[in-house]
Design an enzyme around this catalytic site. Structure first.
Site, PDB file in Angstrom:
ATOM      1  N   SER A 153       0.858  -1.181   0.000  1.00  0.00           N
ATOM      2  CA  SER A 153       0.000   0.000   0.000  1.00  0.00           C
ATOM      3  C   SER A 153       0.898   1.235   0.000  1.00  0.00           C
ATOM      4  O   SER A 153       2.089   1.137   0.333  1.00  0.00           O
ATOM      5  CB  SER A 153      -0.839  -0.014   1.286  1.00  0.00           C
ATOM      6  OG  SER A 153      -1.483   1.211   1.490  1.00  0.00           O
ATOM      7  N   TYR A 166      -1.370  -0.684  10.681  1.00  0.00           N
ATOM      8  CA  TYR A 166      -1.493  -0.965   9.237  1.00  0.00           C
ATOM      9  C   TYR A 166      -0.180  -0.598   8.553  1.00  0.00           C
ATOM     10  O   TYR A 166       0.346  -1.366   7.743  1.00  0.00           O
ATOM     11  CB  TYR A 166      -2.667  -0.172   8.651  1.00  0.00           C
ATOM     12  CG  TYR A 166      -2.973  -0.506   7.193  1.00  0.00           C
ATOM     13  CD1 TYR A 166      -3.396  -1.784   6.818  1.00  0.00           C
ATOM     14  CD2 TYR A 166      -2.854   0.459   6.189  1.00  0.00           C
ATOM     15  CE1 TYR A 166      -3.678  -2.088   5.498  1.00  0.00           C
ATOM     16  CE2 TYR A 166      -3.144   0.162   4.866  1.00  0.00           C
ATOM     17  CZ  TYR A 166      -3.559  -1.115   4.528  1.00  0.00           C
ATOM     18  OH  TYR A 166      -3.837  -1.421   3.206  1.00  0.00           O
TER      19      TYR A 166
HETATM   20  N1  LIG Z   1      -8.588  -0.464  -1.333  1.00  0.00           N
HETATM   21  C1  LIG Z   1      -7.523   0.299  -1.107  1.00  0.00           C
HETATM   22  O1  LIG Z   1      -7.605   1.541  -1.072  1.00  0.00           O
HETATM   23  C2  LIG Z   1      -6.173  -0.336  -0.904  1.00  0.00           C
HETATM   24  C3  LIG Z   1      -5.063   0.515  -0.895  1.00  0.00           C
HETATM   25  C4  LIG Z   1      -3.818  -0.040  -0.671  1.00  0.00           C
HETATM   26  C5  LIG Z   1      -3.682  -1.401  -0.474  1.00  0.00           C
HETATM   27  N2  LIG Z   1      -4.780  -2.203  -0.479  1.00  0.00           N
HETATM   28  C6  LIG Z   1      -4.566  -3.650  -0.226  1.00  0.00           C
HETATM   29  O2  LIG Z   1      -5.200  -4.387  -1.230  1.00  0.00           O
HETATM   30  C7  LIG Z   1      -5.501  -5.698  -0.724  1.00  0.00           C
HETATM   31  C8  LIG Z   1      -6.922  -6.077  -1.127  1.00  0.00           C
HETATM   32  O3  LIG Z   1      -7.833  -5.217  -0.477  1.00  0.00           O
HETATM   33  P1  LIG Z   1      -9.143  -4.635  -1.166  1.00  0.00           P
HETATM   34  O4  LIG Z   1      -9.006  -3.160  -1.158  1.00  0.00           O
HETATM   35  O5  LIG Z   1      -9.453  -5.349  -2.420  1.00  0.00           O
HETATM   36  O6  LIG Z   1     -10.209  -4.964  -0.009  1.00  0.00           O
HETATM   37  P2  LIG Z   1     -11.418  -5.978   0.121  1.00  0.00           P
HETATM   38  O7  LIG Z   1     -12.418  -5.767  -0.957  1.00  0.00           O
HETATM   39  O8  LIG Z   1     -11.868  -5.860   1.542  1.00  0.00           O
HETATM   40  O9  LIG Z   1     -10.740  -7.397  -0.111  1.00  0.00           O
HETATM   41  C9  LIG Z   1     -10.040  -8.088   0.902  1.00  0.00           C
HETATM   42  C10 LIG Z   1     -10.016  -9.560   0.541  1.00  0.00           C
HETATM   43  O10 LIG Z   1      -9.297 -10.270   1.547  1.00  0.00           O
HETATM   44  C11 LIG Z   1     -10.036 -11.423   1.880  1.00  0.00           C
HETATM   45  N3  LIG Z   1      -9.754 -11.887   3.230  1.00  0.00           N
HETATM   46  C12 LIG Z   1      -9.988 -11.236   4.412  1.00  0.00           C
HETATM   47  N4  LIG Z   1      -9.632 -12.007   5.433  1.00  0.00           N
HETATM   48  C13 LIG Z   1      -9.175 -13.181   4.893  1.00  0.00           C
HETATM   49  C14 LIG Z   1      -8.663 -14.383   5.454  1.00  0.00           C
HETATM   50  N5  LIG Z   1      -8.542 -14.525   6.771  1.00  0.00           N
HETATM   51  N6  LIG Z   1      -8.314 -15.389   4.612  1.00  0.00           N
HETATM   52  C15 LIG Z   1      -8.442 -15.238   3.267  1.00  0.00           C
HETATM   53  N7  LIG Z   1      -8.894 -14.108   2.692  1.00  0.00           N
HETATM   54  C16 LIG Z   1      -9.248 -13.102   3.501  1.00  0.00           C
HETATM   55  C17 LIG Z   1     -11.487 -10.995   1.742  1.00  0.00           C
HETATM   56  O11 LIG Z   1     -12.308 -12.132   1.508  1.00  0.00           O
HETATM   57  P3  LIG Z   1     -13.181 -12.906   2.616  1.00  0.00           P
HETATM   58  O12 LIG Z   1     -13.767 -11.874   3.530  1.00  0.00           O
HETATM   59  O13 LIG Z   1     -14.189 -13.612   1.763  1.00  0.00           O
HETATM   60  O14 LIG Z   1     -12.242 -13.858   3.277  1.00  0.00           O
HETATM   61  C18 LIG Z   1     -11.394 -10.170   0.463  1.00  0.00           C
HETATM   62  O15 LIG Z   1     -11.482 -11.007  -0.652  1.00  0.00           O
HETATM   63  C19 LIG Z   1      -5.242  -5.631   0.782  1.00  0.00           C
HETATM   64  O16 LIG Z   1      -4.004  -6.235   1.073  1.00  0.00           O
HETATM   65  C20 LIG Z   1      -5.180  -4.141   1.063  1.00  0.00           C
HETATM   66  O17 LIG Z   1      -4.397  -3.845   2.188  1.00  0.00           O
HETATM   67  C21 LIG Z   1      -6.007  -1.708  -0.710  1.00  0.00           C
END
Ligand SMILES: NC(=O)c1ccc[n+]([C@@H]2O[C@H](COP(=O)([O-])OP(=O)(O)OC[C@H]3O[C@@H](n4cnc5c(N)ncnc54)[C@H](OP(=O)(O)O)[C@@H]3O)[C@@H](O)[C@H]2O)c1
Length: 257
Positions: A153, A166
């Site tokens: 991130s 985080y």
């Molecule tokens: N969105 C942003 O602004 C942003 C910015 C920088 C970095 N990121 C990074 O991008 C990545 C993806 O996030 P996103 O933004 O796409 O958020 P998201 O829509 O909340 O997706 C998170 C994913 O992680 C899965 N997950 C959560 N707990 C889990 C577990 N214990 N085992 C397996 N899977 C698990 C969730 O699925 P289930 O709940 O079905 O398990 C979901 O598919 C993360 O690492 C986040 O830190 C996001």
């Protein structure tokens, strides 16, 4: 018979963690549309089933792996089932993550535990289990290269008040990725770090109401990125020729200062 395919990932197998929503779901779709067979790992099986149906409807191959990667056994099993069911592993997208913000003082310890268990330990369990398979793919696959993409991130580059743990987890992902890169790059396993800025997904929604209030005030007037924008970057990374490794990619919405 159809003519030669122009899909660059045909014949490869990718495992995407956190494939049930957001960046993981978009990345799995994008990898499948480039011809990769995809293994979809997360806890919400209904969401994974719907995505797998969509991918298969477009002629792709997808397997659903209901797994909680904070559990070492389930993380290892997700990797082993990918190899057992799809035959190999060329690409691991270590994407599953959680972001629980707010001041350090009086923060619920359970939130810190959830972030460390998933963003750090979950990623490490998957990396550990996948590495022998990635090294093997880099040796004997037609492409003779394999990829591990670790999703960090902007918070992995810049620490800010109200994001301490985080920041800690994502800085850790960056340090681990660079160290591992140096270990395996001469064996043609490319380790890439992707650092998205604000992207419209479910991620923020897991925060406490008072934290959400502050976050809303920070990002109300900017156009956020979409999950597909990050998937695009990941496709760019994994489709580079064997002699090119994109080590790190920091991607912000244009309007994010
Ligand atoms: N969105 C942003 O602004 C942003 C910015 C920088 C970095 N990121 C990074 O991008 C990545 C993806 O996030 P996103 O933004 O796409 O958020 P998201 O829509 O909340 O997706 C998170 C994913 O992680 C899965 N997950 C959560 N707990 C889990 C577990 N214990 N085992 C397996 N899977 C698990 C969730 O699925 P289930 O709940 O079905 O398990 C979901 O598919 C993360 O690492 C986040 O830190 C996001």
């Amino acid at each position: 018979m159809t003519g030669p395919s122009n899909k660059t990932l045909v014949g490869t197998v990718a495992l995407v963690t956190g494939a049930s929503s957001g960046i993981g779901a978009a990345t799995a779709s994008a990898l499948a549309s480039q011809g990769a067979s995809v293994a979809l790992a997360a806890r919400r099986k209904d969401k994974l089933d719907a995505l797998a149906t969509e991918i298969r409807g477009q002629g792709g191959t997808a397997v659903v792996l209901e797994s909680d990667v904070t559990d070492e056994g389930q993380a290892t099993e997700a990797v082993e089932r990918t190899v057992a069911e799809l035959g190999r592993l060329d690409t691991l997208v270590n994407n599953a993550g959680v972001m629980l913000l707010g001041p350090v003082v009086d923060a619920p310890l359970s939130e810190w535990q959830r972030m460390v268990e998933l963003n750090v330990m979950g990623l490490l369990y998957c990396a550990h289990a996948a590495l022998p398979h990635l090294l093997h793919a880099a040796e004997d696959s037609p492409r003779r290269v394999a990829d591990m993409i670790n999703i960090s991130s902007v918070a992995g580059r810049v620490a800010r008040a109200g994001r301490g743990v985080y920041n800690l987890t994502k800085h850790g992902v960056g340090a681990f990725s660079e160290s591992l890169r140096q270990e395996v790059t001469t064996r043609h396993v490319r380790v890439s770090l992707v650092e998205p800025g604000a992207t419209s997904t479910e991620l923020a929604g897991h925060n406490r109401a008072e934290v959400l209030e502050i976050m809303r005030s920070q990002f109300t007037n900017i156009e956020l990125m979409h999950a597909a924008d990050i998937a695009d970057a990941i496709i760019y990374i994994v489709t580079r020729p064997r002699h090119v490794a994109v080590n790190e990619m920091l991607i912000r919405p244009t309007e994010q200062e």
